[in-house]
Scaffold this motif. Structure first.
Motif, PDB file in Angstrom:
ATOM      1  N   THR A 288       0.825  -1.208   0.013  1.00 34.79           N
ATOM      2  CA  THR A 288       0.137  -0.088   0.122  1.00 34.79           C
ATOM      3  C   THR A 288       0.885   1.133  -0.092  1.00 34.79           C
ATOM      4  OG1 THR A 288      -1.624  -1.201   1.294  1.00 34.79           O
ATOM      5  CG2 THR A 288      -1.905   1.212   1.215  1.00 34.79           C
ATOM      6  N   PRO A 289       0.768   2.250  -0.926  1.00 40.05           N
ATOM      7  CA  PRO A 289       1.493   3.450  -0.971  1.00 40.05           C
ATOM      8  C   PRO A 289       1.616   4.012   0.381  1.00 40.05           C
ATOM      9  CG  PRO A 289      -0.042   3.438  -2.771  1.00 40.05           C
ATOM     10  CD  PRO A 289      -0.510   2.082  -2.038  1.00 40.05           C
ATOM     11  N   GLY A 290       2.681   4.693   0.725  1.00 33.06           N
ATOM     12  CA  GLY A 290       2.732   5.236   1.950  1.00 33.06           C
ATOM     13  C   GLY A 290       1.881   6.465   2.176  1.00 33.06           C
ATOM     14  N   GLU A 294      -0.331   8.512   5.336  1.00 33.90           N
ATOM     15  CA  GLU A 294      -0.193  10.038   5.521  1.00 33.90           C
ATOM     16  C   GLU A 294      -1.597  10.726   5.563  1.00 33.90           C
ATOM     17  OE1 GLU A 294       2.640  11.175   2.759  1.00 33.90           O
ATOM     18  OE2 GLU A 294       4.092   9.785   3.664  1.00 33.90           O
ATOM     19  N   LEU A 295      -2.493  10.092   4.511  1.00 36.85           N
ATOM     20  CA  LEU A 295      -3.717  10.913   4.260  1.00 36.85           C
ATOM     21  C   LEU A 295      -4.874  10.280   5.209  1.00 36.85           C
ATOM     22  CD1 LEU A 295      -3.557  11.390   0.516  1.00 36.85           C
ATOM     23  CD2 LEU A 295      -2.865  13.193   2.122  1.00 36.85           C
ATOM     24  N   LEU A 296      -4.728   9.317   5.845  1.00 41.00           N
ATOM     25  CA  LEU A 296      -5.708   8.511   6.687  1.00 41.00           C
ATOM     26  C   LEU A 296      -6.431   9.282   7.687  1.00 41.00           C
ATOM     27  CD1 LEU A 296      -6.929   5.737   6.576  1.00 41.00           C
ATOM     28  CD2 LEU A 296      -5.259   5.232   8.441  1.00 41.00           C
ATOM     29  N   ALA A 297      -5.709  10.119   8.321  1.00 39.60           N
ATOM     30  CA  ALA A 297      -6.457  11.129   9.553  1.00 39.60           C
ATOM     31  C   ALA A 297      -7.329  12.051   8.661  1.00 39.60           C
ATOM     32  CB  ALA A 297      -5.252  11.909  10.124  1.00 39.60           C
ATOM     33  N   ASP A 298      -7.082  12.353   7.458  1.00 42.40           N
ATOM     34  CA  ASP A 298      -8.070  13.374   6.883  1.00 42.40           C
ATOM     35  C   ASP A 298      -9.318  12.685   6.446  1.00 42.40           C
ATOM     36  OD1 ASP A 298      -6.321  15.628   7.018  1.00 42.40           O
ATOM     37  OD2 ASP A 298      -5.457  14.769   5.146  1.00 42.40           O
ATOM     38  N   ARG A 299      -9.154  11.212   6.442  1.00 38.99           N
ATOM     39  CA  ARG A 299     -10.423  10.661   6.025  1.00 38.99           C
ATOM     40  C   ARG A 299     -11.405   9.855   7.103  1.00 38.99           C
ATOM     41  NH1 ARG A 299     -10.900   5.105   3.570  1.00 38.99           N
ATOM     42  NH2 ARG A 299      -8.910   4.879   3.928  1.00 38.99           N
ATOM     43  N   LEU A 300     -10.774   9.424   8.161  1.00 30.21           N
ATOM     44  CA  LEU A 300     -11.287   8.740   9.061  1.00 30.21           C
ATOM     45  C   LEU A 300     -10.401   8.708  10.496  1.00 30.21           C
ATOM     46  CD1 LEU A 300     -10.224   5.692   9.321  1.00 30.21           C
ATOM     47  CD2 LEU A 300     -11.566   5.307   7.532  1.00 30.21           C
ATOM     48  N   LEU A 315      -2.155  -2.642   5.899  1.00 32.40           N
ATOM     49  CA  LEU A 315      -3.574  -3.063   6.253  1.00 32.40           C
ATOM     50  C   LEU A 315      -4.355  -1.661   5.699  1.00 32.40           C
ATOM     51  CD1 LEU A 315      -3.399  -4.680   9.735  1.00 32.40           C
ATOM     52  CD2 LEU A 315      -3.377  -5.814   7.526  1.00 32.40           C
ATOM     53  N   LEU A 316      -5.489  -2.047   5.223  1.00 32.60           N
ATOM     54  CA  LEU A 316      -6.313  -0.874   4.692  1.00 32.60           C
ATOM     55  C   LEU A 316      -7.415  -0.696   5.724  1.00 32.60           C
ATOM     56  CD1 LEU A 316      -6.917  -1.964   0.851  1.00 32.60           C
ATOM     57  CD2 LEU A 316      -5.127  -0.277   2.039  1.00 32.60           C
ATOM     58  N   VAL A 317      -8.082   0.336   5.767  1.00 30.51           N
ATOM     59  CA  VAL A 317      -9.057   0.674   6.710  1.00 30.51           C
ATOM     60  C   VAL A 317     -10.242   1.465   6.214  1.00 30.51           C
ATOM     61  CG1 VAL A 317      -7.716   2.805   7.840  1.00 30.51           C
ATOM     62  CG2 VAL A 317      -9.935   1.551   9.264  1.00 30.51           C
ATOM     63  N   ASP A 318     -11.291   0.978   6.311  1.00 32.07           N
ATOM     64  CA  ASP A 318     -12.451   2.120   5.842  1.00 32.07           C
ATOM     65  C   ASP A 318     -13.709   1.997   6.582  1.00 32.07           C
ATOM     66  OD1 ASP A 318     -13.672   3.627   3.955  1.00 32.07           O
ATOM     67  OD2 ASP A 318     -12.766   2.736   2.162  1.00 32.07           O
ATOM     68  N   GLU A 319     -14.919   2.465   6.352  1.00 34.73           N
ATOM     69  CA  GLU A 319     -15.752   2.374   7.335  1.00 34.73           C
ATOM     70  C   GLU A 319     -17.096   2.697   6.429  1.00 34.73           C
ATOM     71  OE1 GLU A 319     -15.342   5.659  10.152  1.00 34.73           O
ATOM     72  OE2 GLU A 319     -15.410   7.202   8.563  1.00 34.73           O
ATOM     73  N   ASP A 320     -18.381   2.263   7.037  1.00 33.36           N
ATOM     74  CA  ASP A 320     -19.675   2.558   6.455  1.00 33.36           C
ATOM     75  C   ASP A 320     -20.402   3.130   7.845  1.00 33.36           C
ATOM     76  OD1 ASP A 320     -20.354   0.311   8.133  1.00 33.36           O
ATOM     77  OD2 ASP A 320     -20.940  -1.000   6.454  1.00 33.36           O
ATOM     78  N   HIS A 321     -21.719   3.226   7.424  1.00 34.19           N
ATOM     79  CA  HIS A 321     -22.518   3.970   8.380  1.00 34.19           C
ATOM     80  C   HIS A 321     -22.570   3.031   9.856  1.00 34.19           C
ATOM     81  CE1 HIS A 321     -25.032   1.364   6.195  1.00 34.19           C
ATOM     82  NE2 HIS A 321     -25.933   1.269   7.059  1.00 34.19           N
ATOM     83  N   GLU A 322     -22.098   2.036   9.787  1.00 31.20           N
ATOM     84  CA  GLU A 322     -22.058   0.965  11.034  1.00 31.20           C
ATOM     85  C   GLU A 322     -20.947   0.808  11.856  1.00 31.20           C
ATOM     86  OE1 GLU A 322     -25.242  -1.597  11.482  1.00 31.20           O
ATOM     87  OE2 GLU A 322     -26.285  -1.500   9.552  1.00 31.20           O
ATOM     88  N   GLY A 323     -19.849   1.081  11.043  1.00 34.24           N
ATOM     89  CA  GLY A 323     -18.581   0.841  11.861  1.00 34.24           C
ATOM     90  C   GLY A 323     -17.367   0.833  10.662  1.00 34.24           C
ATOM     91  N   GLN A 324     -16.260   0.150  11.205  1.00 36.77           N
ATOM     92  CA  GLN A 324     -15.007  -0.002  10.321  1.00 36.77           C
ATOM     93  C   GLN A 324     -14.737  -1.144   9.964  1.00 36.77           C
ATOM     94  OE1 GLN A 324     -12.052   2.263  12.712  1.00 36.77           O
ATOM     95  NE2 GLN A 324     -13.030   4.395  11.908  1.00 36.77           N
ATOM     96  N   LEU A 325     -13.851  -1.463   8.928  1.00 33.74           N
ATOM     97  CA  LEU A 325     -13.382  -2.759   8.278  1.00 33.74           C
ATOM     98  C   LEU A 325     -12.014  -2.494   8.071  1.00 33.74           C
ATOM     99  CD1 LEU A 325     -14.537  -3.727   4.951  1.00 33.74           C
ATOM    100  CD2 LEU A 325     -14.882  -1.385   5.907  1.00 33.74           C
ATOM    101  N   PHE A 326     -11.198  -3.844   8.398  1.00 30.14           N
ATOM    102  CA  PHE A 326      -9.883  -3.601   7.959  1.00 30.14           C
ATOM    103  C   PHE A 326      -9.502  -4.564   7.065  1.00 30.14           C
ATOM    104  CE2 PHE A 326     -10.607  -1.878  12.285  1.00 30.14           C
ATOM    105  CZ  PHE A 326      -9.576  -0.686  12.066  1.00 30.14           C
ATOM    106  N   GLN A 327      -8.781  -4.530   6.006  1.00 26.13           N
ATOM    107  CA  GLN A 327      -8.582  -5.355   4.872  1.00 26.13           C
ATOM    108  C   GLN A 327      -7.143  -5.582   4.597  1.00 26.13           C
ATOM    109  OE1 GLN A 327     -11.735  -3.428   2.784  1.00 26.13           O
ATOM    110  NE2 GLN A 327     -12.036  -5.528   1.964  1.00 26.13           N
ATOM    111  N   VAL A 328      -6.807  -6.823   3.946  1.00 23.88           N
ATOM    112  CA  VAL A 328      -5.760  -6.835   3.227  1.00 23.88           C
ATOM    113  C   VAL A 328      -5.538  -7.959   2.370  1.00 23.88           C
ATOM    114  CG1 VAL A 328      -4.371  -8.339   4.897  1.00 23.88           C
ATOM    115  CG2 VAL A 328      -2.931  -6.932   3.477  1.00 23.88           C
ATOM    116  N   PHE A 329      -4.899  -7.680   1.192  1.00 17.05           N
ATOM    117  CA  PHE A 329      -5.198  -8.731   0.006  1.00 17.05           C
ATOM    118  C   PHE A 329      -3.703  -9.449  -0.187  1.00 17.05           C
ATOM    119  CE2 PHE A 329      -7.989  -5.107  -0.256  1.00 17.05           C
ATOM    120  CZ  PHE A 329      -9.155  -5.780  -0.493  1.00 17.05           C
ATOM    121  N   ALA A 330      -3.728 -10.746  -0.356  1.00 14.03           N
ATOM    122  CA  ALA A 330      -2.408 -11.536  -0.574  1.00 14.03           C
ATOM    123  C   ALA A 330      -2.144 -11.483  -2.066  1.00 14.03           C
ATOM    124  CB  ALA A 330      -2.629 -12.926  -0.326  1.00 14.03           C
TER     125      ALA A 330
END
Length: 394
Positions: A288-290, A294-300, A315-330
């Motif tokens: 995942t690009p650095g 660096e921009l994560l705090a601006d998003r969530l 690891l990636l982090v994102d969210e919907d209206h009910e909470g967050q999810l963390f993902q990574v792809f092999a």
């Protein structure tokens, strides 16, 4: 190609009212996943050694096929190596290479599920049969993938399957916290997205819970997520946009030989611990690009795990209206660069955030570009290498 991107998202869509649902479909689960392989011992070693899946059973039909079952918590894989040309797995391997052939669906009534699905328009593959207390019946799904309805015997062992004997002579790997299948990502040909979504909604009583269009530079794809009434079976269905430049979805369809499962997401309750151990065991994940971090705090604001932990494991982090999810792809190790695994942790999120899908698309595109560049460099080096000189005296 990495570049400007846009998304259009809908978090609800076609659904089946409770009054119109059939009881046999309301409790669907992912019973097991059958994967056709060309080297059973090698692939079983990878599943056990790298992913911590425990060998639990084996079956052999002399001269026909050899299979192993491997499990972790509620996850159950059936790896099958065909031994004859007339086995259906042989034709599958010839066309697609190794891949998912059957996503078996658990149900309380396999006979009714089969007959009702066929009545609603599903193509039958195998009529209901009973063996060792199991009732099995199969319908066509998408591409060359099928769904086998599995009705298990009351009080039967979770990882048992008809025809398999328990396997206790192999070392048991430590489990890594992978507990269930979260979802499948399915690539379909352009123009087939709505047809596949309609199949799941009208035949199996799924609902569409998420919709998104992603544009990355000159490429684009459309996706819709369908989920069973039980919430335990989820498919992210993706089609390429042929009005844009070809991208990774086009590549999958070409290399796989049509529609199929692009990746399987396995859920964990602690992605940092699970992925850390997977990395230690040799699993390679997409970078995942650095700037993402660096921009994560601006998003969530991350609800758990530290940003340094996320960055250290890509690891990636994102969210919907009910909470967050963390993902990574092999990173795909498939010879054709097709299917791969995902690890996901849900901290309340029920669907998918837009940012992670875009990040995955970009990461896979970068991986493909790097692969193409290495191949180009290798060809160039071969062409520019001086011809071998004869040794003295020869």
């Amino acid at each position: 190609m990495i570049g400007e991107w846009t998304t259009q998202t809908t978090r609800s869509g076609f659904s089946v009212s409770a009054d119109n649902r059939t009881t046999c479909f309301t409790g669907l689960t992912v019973d097991h996943i059958q994967v056709y392989v060309s080297d059973l011992a090698s692939k079983a070693g990878t599943f056990a050694g790298n992913y911590g899946l425990r060998p639990v059973g084996r079956a052999r039909v002399p001269g026909t096929a050899h299979s192993y079952t491997l499990a972790a918590s509620d996850i159950l894989f059936v790896l099958t190596e065909p031994l004859t040309e007339d086995h259906p797995g042989s034709a599958y391997l010839e066309l697609h290479g190794e891949g998912v052939a059957d996503i078996a669906l658990g149900t309380d009534d396999a006979r009714t599920a089969f007959h009702e699905a066929v009545r609603r328009g599903a193509d039958p593959v195998a009529a209901p049969t009973e063996r060792d207390g199991f009732v099995l019946a199969t319908i066509k799904a998408f591409g060359d993938v099928v769904h086998t309805f599995v009705q298990r015997p009351v009080d039967g062992a979770r990882h048992a399957l008809p025809g398999f004997v328990p396997q206790t002579d192999l070392p048991v790997p430590a489990e890594l916290g992978l507990r269930e299948v979260d979802h499948f990502a399915v690539c379909v040909e352009a123009g087939q997205l709505d047809q596949v979504v309609d199949f799941y909604c009208s035949v199996l009583d799924f609902s569409m819970i998420f919709e998104e269009r992603i544009v990355v530079g000159t490429q684009a794809m459309n996706s819709k997520v369908v989920q069973s009434a039980s919430g335990q079976v989820t498919f992210t269905v993706i089609e390429p946009d042929l009005s844009r430049d070809p991208g990774q979805i086009d590549s999958f369809l070409k290399n796989h030989g049509g529609a199929g499962v692009q990746h399987i997401a396995m859920a964990t309750e602690d992605i940092v611990a699970s992925v850390g151990e997977l990395v230690r065991r040799g699993v390679d994940f997409l970078s995942t690009p650095g700037t993402y971090y660096e921009l994560l705090a601006d998003r969530l604001e991350v609800s758990r795990h530290s940003v340094d932990e996320l960055r250290g494991l890509n690891l990636l982090v994102d969210e919907d209206h009910e909470g967050q999810l963390f993902q990574v792809f092999a990173r795909s190790t498939h010879p054709r660069g097709t299917y791969f695994f995902e690890v996901i942790e849900r901290a309340g999120a029920k669907t998918f955030g837009s940012g992670n899908i875009k990040a995955l698309y970009e990461a896979v595109e970068l991986h493909h570009e790097q692969t193409r560049q290495r191949e180009q460099d290798a060809r160039q080096a071969l062409l520019s290498a001086p011809e071998a000189q004869p040794s003295a005296g020869r």
